[in-house]
Design a protein around this motif. Structure first.
Motif, PDB file in Angstrom:
ATOM      1  N   TYR A 119     -24.889 -96.678  42.863  1.00 46.95           N
ATOM      2  CA  TYR A 119     -22.936 -96.694  42.683  1.00 46.95           C
ATOM      3  C   TYR A 119     -23.088 -95.081  44.258  1.00 46.95           C
ATOM      4  O   TYR A 119     -23.294 -94.363  43.318  1.00 46.95           O
ATOM      5  CB  TYR A 119     -21.950 -96.583  42.152  1.00 46.95           C
ATOM      6  N   SER A 121     -20.567 -92.834  45.333  1.00 50.55           N
ATOM      7  CA  SER A 121     -19.565 -92.268  45.288  1.00 50.55           C
ATOM      8  C   SER A 121     -18.511 -91.169  45.456  1.00 50.55           C
ATOM      9  O   SER A 121     -19.133 -90.656  46.714  1.00 50.55           O
ATOM     10  CB  SER A 121     -19.048 -92.349  43.634  1.00 50.55           C
ATOM     11  N   ASP A 189     -13.977 -88.250  40.756  1.00 52.22           N
ATOM     12  CA  ASP A 189     -14.423 -89.218  41.343  1.00 52.22           C
ATOM     13  C   ASP A 189     -13.389 -90.394  41.843  1.00 52.22           C
ATOM     14  O   ASP A 189     -12.734 -90.783  40.926  1.00 52.22           O
ATOM     15  CB  ASP A 189     -15.592 -90.093  41.120  1.00 52.22           C
ATOM     16  N   PRO A 191     -13.542 -93.174  42.632  1.00 48.02           N
ATOM     17  CA  PRO A 191     -13.018 -94.641  42.171  1.00 48.02           C
ATOM     18  C   PRO A 191     -11.921 -94.979  40.496  1.00 48.02           C
ATOM     19  O   PRO A 191     -11.618 -95.738  40.643  1.00 48.02           O
ATOM     20  CB  PRO A 191     -14.482 -95.335  41.607  1.00 48.02           C
TER      21      PRO A 191
END
Ligand code: GLN
Length: 258
Positions: A119, A121, A189, A191
């Motif tokens: 992912y 980020s 982070d 998200p």
């Protein structure tokens, strides 16, 4: 008399037989699937959190790990652990892997084996909606900043000049401190900040500035466990190929994987 005694004896025998059958029941059934113990700090939505009603663990990481476990024929069990306790738990063999939105860093890679990134980020800033003084990372100088302990966000803000860094066990406590006026900003982070704002946080808070640096999350296993690292990478490739990864990504982020 004898008859009565025999009836009594057979009753005892029946009870014994039944209770023994009860004990052996599990063994005679299908052997239970092997368990993969996955450590996660489960107050980090949308990556890992406990569903309010069912108390089940949910989130992107949880679903990705379940999909990986399926490929490997393993049942995934989430072990909720403080973020700064995850690597020690891996080193102490209390868990087999970490899937906790953990950024791949050189420092951590000295202690664990990371999978391929799963992912993309990066860090971002949340301030109160009426804050006009903090618009970027530079303007965090001298400010009170709330972060989660042991995270890349905590590391990053410690480098900011005169910053008064306040570390909390969870991101939710950092947001609470901002709300209560005890901090000027939260660095976390992107998200997770976005999710916090979308789930009601935007009533009195907003995102500001550019995302700091690109970070990538990896699944961590113990240094010595190269075999498991290889298997996890293979399973990750497989779920990317069979569409499972994209399905889970879209379910949590509402868009196709980057
Ligand atoms: N990605 C950040 C880090 O690895 C934060 C992770 C977390 O708080 N779960 O430090």
């Amino acid at each position: 008399m004898l008859k009565r005694w025999m009836a009594f004896a057979s009753l005892i025998l029946l009870v014994l037989t039944l209770s023994l059958a009860g004990c052996g029941g599990n063994q005679s059934a299908q052997p239970a699937a092997k368990v993969l113990k996955v450590g996660a700090e489960a107050t980090f939505p949308p990556f890992e959190f406990q569903d309010e009603k069912s108390k089940e663990y949910a989130g992107f990481d949880v679903d990705i790990m379940k999909a990986i476990g399926k490929q490997m024929g393993l049942e995934v069990q989430i072990v909720n652990t403080g973020f700064d306790g995850l690597i020690p738990a891996l080193e102490g063999s209390q868990i087999d892997a970490i899937a906790s939105a953990m950024t791949i860093t050189d420092e951590r890679a000295k202690r664990v084996n990371f999978s391929k990134p799963y992912y993309k980020s990066g860090l971002s800033i949340v301030v109160k909606s009426d804050n006009v003084t903090i618009n970027n990372f530079k303007e965090l100088e001298g400010k009170r900043i709330a972060v989660q302990i042991g995270t890349t966000g905590a590391e990053a803000v410690k480098k900011i000049k005169d910053a008064k860094v306040r570390e909390y066990n969870s991101a939710s406590e950092a947001y609470l401190e901002l709300k209560a006026g005890g901090a000027d900003a939260v660095v976390n982070d992107l998200p997770v900040n976005e999710y916090y704002l979308a789930k009601g946080g935007s009533k009195d808070a907003k995102l500001v500035g550019e995302i700091l640096n690109a970070e990538e999350y990896g699944i961590a296993v113990a240094k010595k466990n190269t075999e498991l690292a290889g298997k996890i990478n293979k399973a990750l490739d497989e779920i990317k190929q069979n569409g499972e990864y994209a399905r889970i990504y879209e379910q949590w982020f509402g868009k196709k994987p980057q």
